[in-house]
Scaffold this motif. Structure first.
Motif, PDB file in Angstrom:
ATOM      1  N   ALA A  55       0.829  -1.066   0.459  1.00  0.00           N
ATOM      2  CA  ALA A  55      -0.039   0.124   0.029  1.00  0.00           C
ATOM      3  C   ALA A  55       1.347   0.812  -0.213  1.00  0.00           C
ATOM      4  CB  ALA A  55      -0.806  -0.084   0.529  1.00  0.00           C
ATOM      5  N   PRO A  56       0.433   2.042  -0.512  1.00  0.00           N
ATOM      6  CA  PRO A  56       1.233   3.881  -0.164  1.00  0.00           C
ATOM      7  C   PRO A  56       1.289   3.636   1.018  1.00  0.00           C
ATOM      8  CG  PRO A  56      -0.449   3.658  -1.730  1.00  0.00           C
ATOM      9  CD  PRO A  56      -1.119   2.300  -0.973  1.00  0.00           C
ATOM     10  N   VAL A  57       3.306   4.922   0.938  1.00  0.00           N
ATOM     11  CA  VAL A  57       3.557   5.145   1.839  1.00  0.00           C
ATOM     12  C   VAL A  57       2.720   6.664   2.504  1.00  0.00           C
ATOM     13  CG1 VAL A  57       5.676   5.580   3.777  1.00  0.00           C
ATOM     14  CG2 VAL A  57       5.038   3.554   1.605  1.00  0.00           C
ATOM     15  N   VAL A  58       2.473   7.433   1.905  1.00  0.00           N
ATOM     16  CA  VAL A  58       2.360   7.932   1.791  1.00  0.00           C
ATOM     17  C   VAL A  58       1.054   9.201   1.225  1.00  0.00           C
ATOM     18  CG1 VAL A  58       4.242   9.018   3.028  1.00  0.00           C
ATOM     19  CG2 VAL A  58       4.216   9.813   0.496  1.00  0.00           C
ATOM     20  N   VAL A  59       0.257  10.207   1.145  1.00  0.00           N
ATOM     21  CA  VAL A  59      -0.570  10.559   0.537  1.00  0.00           C
ATOM     22  C   VAL A  59       0.039  12.043   0.064  1.00  0.00           C
ATOM     23  CG1 VAL A  59      -2.748  12.073  -0.125  1.00  0.00           C
ATOM     24  CG2 VAL A  59      -2.384   9.775   1.008  1.00  0.00           C
ATOM     25  N   SER A  60       0.246  12.164  -1.034  1.00  0.00           N
ATOM     26  CA  SER A  60       1.262  13.521  -1.581  1.00  0.00           C
ATOM     27  C   SER A  60       0.565  14.449  -1.971  1.00  0.00           C
ATOM     28  CB  SER A  60       2.428  13.255  -2.240  1.00  0.00           C
ATOM     29  OG  SER A  60       2.327  12.453  -3.051  1.00  0.00           O
ATOM     30  N   SER A  61       1.084  15.698  -2.845  1.00  0.00           N
ATOM     31  CA  SER A  61      -0.049  16.336  -3.174  1.00  0.00           C
ATOM     32  C   SER A  61       1.819  17.794  -3.626  1.00  0.00           C
ATOM     33  CB  SER A  61      -1.151  16.824  -2.620  1.00  0.00           C
ATOM     34  OG  SER A  61      -1.406  18.728  -3.867  1.00  0.00           O
ATOM     35  N   PRO A  62       1.696  17.779  -4.958  1.00  0.00           N
ATOM     36  CA  PRO A  62       2.367  18.735  -5.305  1.00  0.00           C
ATOM     37  C   PRO A  62       2.770  20.375  -4.511  1.00  0.00           C
ATOM     38  CG  PRO A  62       2.553  17.129  -6.747  1.00  0.00           C
ATOM     39  CD  PRO A  62       1.313  17.548  -5.851  1.00  0.00           C
ATOM     40  N   ALA A  80       6.317  18.930  -1.938  1.00  0.00           N
ATOM     41  CA  ALA A  80       5.253  18.594  -2.555  1.00  0.00           C
ATOM     42  C   ALA A  80       4.931  17.961  -0.276  1.00  0.00           C
ATOM     43  CB  ALA A  80       5.237  16.986  -2.937  1.00  0.00           C
ATOM     44  N   GLU A  81       3.855  18.429  -0.257  1.00  0.00           N
ATOM     45  CA  GLU A  81       2.923  17.799   1.304  1.00  0.00           C
ATOM     46  C   GLU A  81       3.269  16.714   0.874  1.00  0.00           C
ATOM     47  OE1 GLU A  81       3.070  20.348   3.260  1.00  0.00           O
ATOM     48  OE2 GLU A  81       2.983  21.912   2.263  1.00  0.00           O
ATOM     49  N   ALA A  82       2.958  15.671   2.197  1.00  0.00           N
ATOM     50  CA  ALA A  82       2.827  14.683   1.964  1.00  0.00           C
ATOM     51  C   ALA A  82       2.136  14.271   3.903  1.00  0.00           C
ATOM     52  CB  ALA A  82       3.924  13.767   2.251  1.00  0.00           C
ATOM     53  N   THR A  83       1.663  13.540   4.093  1.00  0.00           N
ATOM     54  CA  THR A  83       0.646  12.536   5.023  1.00  0.00           C
ATOM     55  C   THR A  83       0.984  11.049   5.306  1.00  0.00           C
ATOM     56  OG1 THR A  83      -1.059  14.201   4.653  1.00  0.00           O
ATOM     57  CG2 THR A  83      -1.551  12.695   6.486  1.00  0.00           C
ATOM     58  N   ALA A  84       1.594  10.621   5.961  1.00  0.00           N
ATOM     59  CA  ALA A  84       2.133   8.898   6.520  1.00  0.00           C
ATOM     60  C   ALA A  84       0.639   8.824   6.497  1.00  0.00           C
ATOM     61  CB  ALA A  84       2.979   9.010   7.473  1.00  0.00           C
ATOM     62  N   LEU A  85       0.741   7.261   5.707  1.00  0.00           N
ATOM     63  CA  LEU A  85      -0.356   6.084   5.554  1.00  0.00           C
ATOM     64  C   LEU A  85       0.534   5.159   6.484  1.00  0.00           C
ATOM     65  CD1 LEU A  85      -1.873   5.791   1.855  1.00  0.00           C
ATOM     66  CD2 LEU A  85      -2.468   6.846   4.123  1.00  0.00           C
ATOM     67  N   MET A  86       1.878   5.009   6.850  1.00  0.00           N
ATOM     68  CA  MET A  86       2.324   3.403   7.298  1.00  0.00           C
ATOM     69  C   MET A  86       3.953   4.106   7.424  1.00  0.00           C
ATOM     70  SD  MET A  86       3.715   1.202   5.122  1.00  0.00           S
ATOM     71  CE  MET A  86       1.790   0.753   4.386  1.00  0.00           C
ATOM     72  N   ASP A  87       4.849   4.023   9.074  1.00  0.00           N
ATOM     73  CA  ASP A  87       5.921   4.230   8.822  1.00  0.00           C
ATOM     74  C   ASP A  87       7.205   3.991   7.481  1.00  0.00           C
ATOM     75  OD1 ASP A  87       4.728   5.592  11.585  1.00  0.00           O
ATOM     76  OD2 ASP A  87       5.780   3.420  12.562  1.00  0.00           O
ATOM     77  N   GLY A  88       7.865   4.389   7.467  1.00  0.00           N
ATOM     78  CA  GLY A  88       9.018   4.858   6.558  1.00  0.00           C
ATOM     79  C   GLY A  88       9.858   5.961   6.675  1.00  0.00           C
ATOM     80  N   ALA A  89      10.908   5.295   5.829  1.00  0.00           N
ATOM     81  CA  ALA A  89      12.061   6.438   5.668  1.00  0.00           C
ATOM     82  C   ALA A  89      12.508   6.182   3.889  1.00  0.00           C
ATOM     83  CB  ALA A  89      13.514   6.509   6.570  1.00  0.00           C
TER      84      ALA A  89
END
Length: 195
Positions: A55-62, A80-89
């Motif tokens: 599944a995607p790690v983030v939801v993003s918008s330029p 790009a703005e991003a909101t995390a859906l799960m932990d990740g680097a």
């Protein structure tokens, strides 16, 4: 004196051979089914482990872009703005289209002012710092800004459709495309499409 055995107590030799042949056939068929099942199960597990995109790690918008001020080494700066859906680097990126350009540096920062307020060296320092000290995105920071520096290979105008980001969480890695829709030239840079 020995008494001969009665004929009905012995299995006829032809019937015995037939029974053994049938049993051998069933054993071979069962072995074939087990082997084929194991191969199919192994292929499915291999596909799940190595080819299925999680599944995607983030939801993003330029959010913002601009070009570097140095005409000798043209670059595109991205936020790009991003909101995390799960932990990740975030560990790396490549350009989607065109594919020949180089992502010089990419990272995630908790916040960032508008790119127009930062000069080239300030922004590049921020991105390189974010790349060298990756933030565990989603653990304590659930929102942030994906920042990147793309070397356009000497081109001072063109389009950048997106980046392919590589995220790592523990052992597995996830690949996620970040649509950008950026049009740029020597004097301007605009995001034409939200992701």
């Amino acid at each position: 004196m020995t008494t001969p055995q009665h004929e009905t107590q012995w299995v006829h030799q032809d019937l015995h051979r037939h029974s053994v042949g049938v049993l051998r056939g069933w054993v071979i068929a069962l072995a074939a089914v087990v082997v084929v099942g194991a191969l199919i199960l192994g292929a499915v597990l291999f596909h799940l482990l190595f080819f299925t995109k999680p599944a995607p790690v983030v939801v993003s918008s330029p959010r913002d872009c601009r070009t570097s001020t140095d005409p000798q080494t043209p670059k595109v700066y991205i936020a790009a703005e991003a909101t995390a859906l799960m932990d990740g680097a975030l560990t790396g990126a490549t350009t989607l289209v065109p594919s020949g350009w180089t992502v010089e540096a990419v990272g995630v920062v908790p916040s960032l002012p508008r790119l127009s307020t930062l000069d080239d060296s300030e922004f590049e320092r921020i991105v390189h710092d974010a790349e060298e000290n990756p933030m565990k995105f989603g653990e304590t920071e659930t929102t942030g800004v994906i920042v990147g520096v793309v070397d356009t290979g000497g081109e001072t105008s063109g389009q950048l459709f997106g980046l392919r980001l590589t995220w790592v969480f523990g052992e597995p890695a996830a690949v996620q495309d970040l649509p950008l829709g950026i049009d740029f030239n020597a004097n301007s840079c605009t995001v034409t499409r939200a992701g």
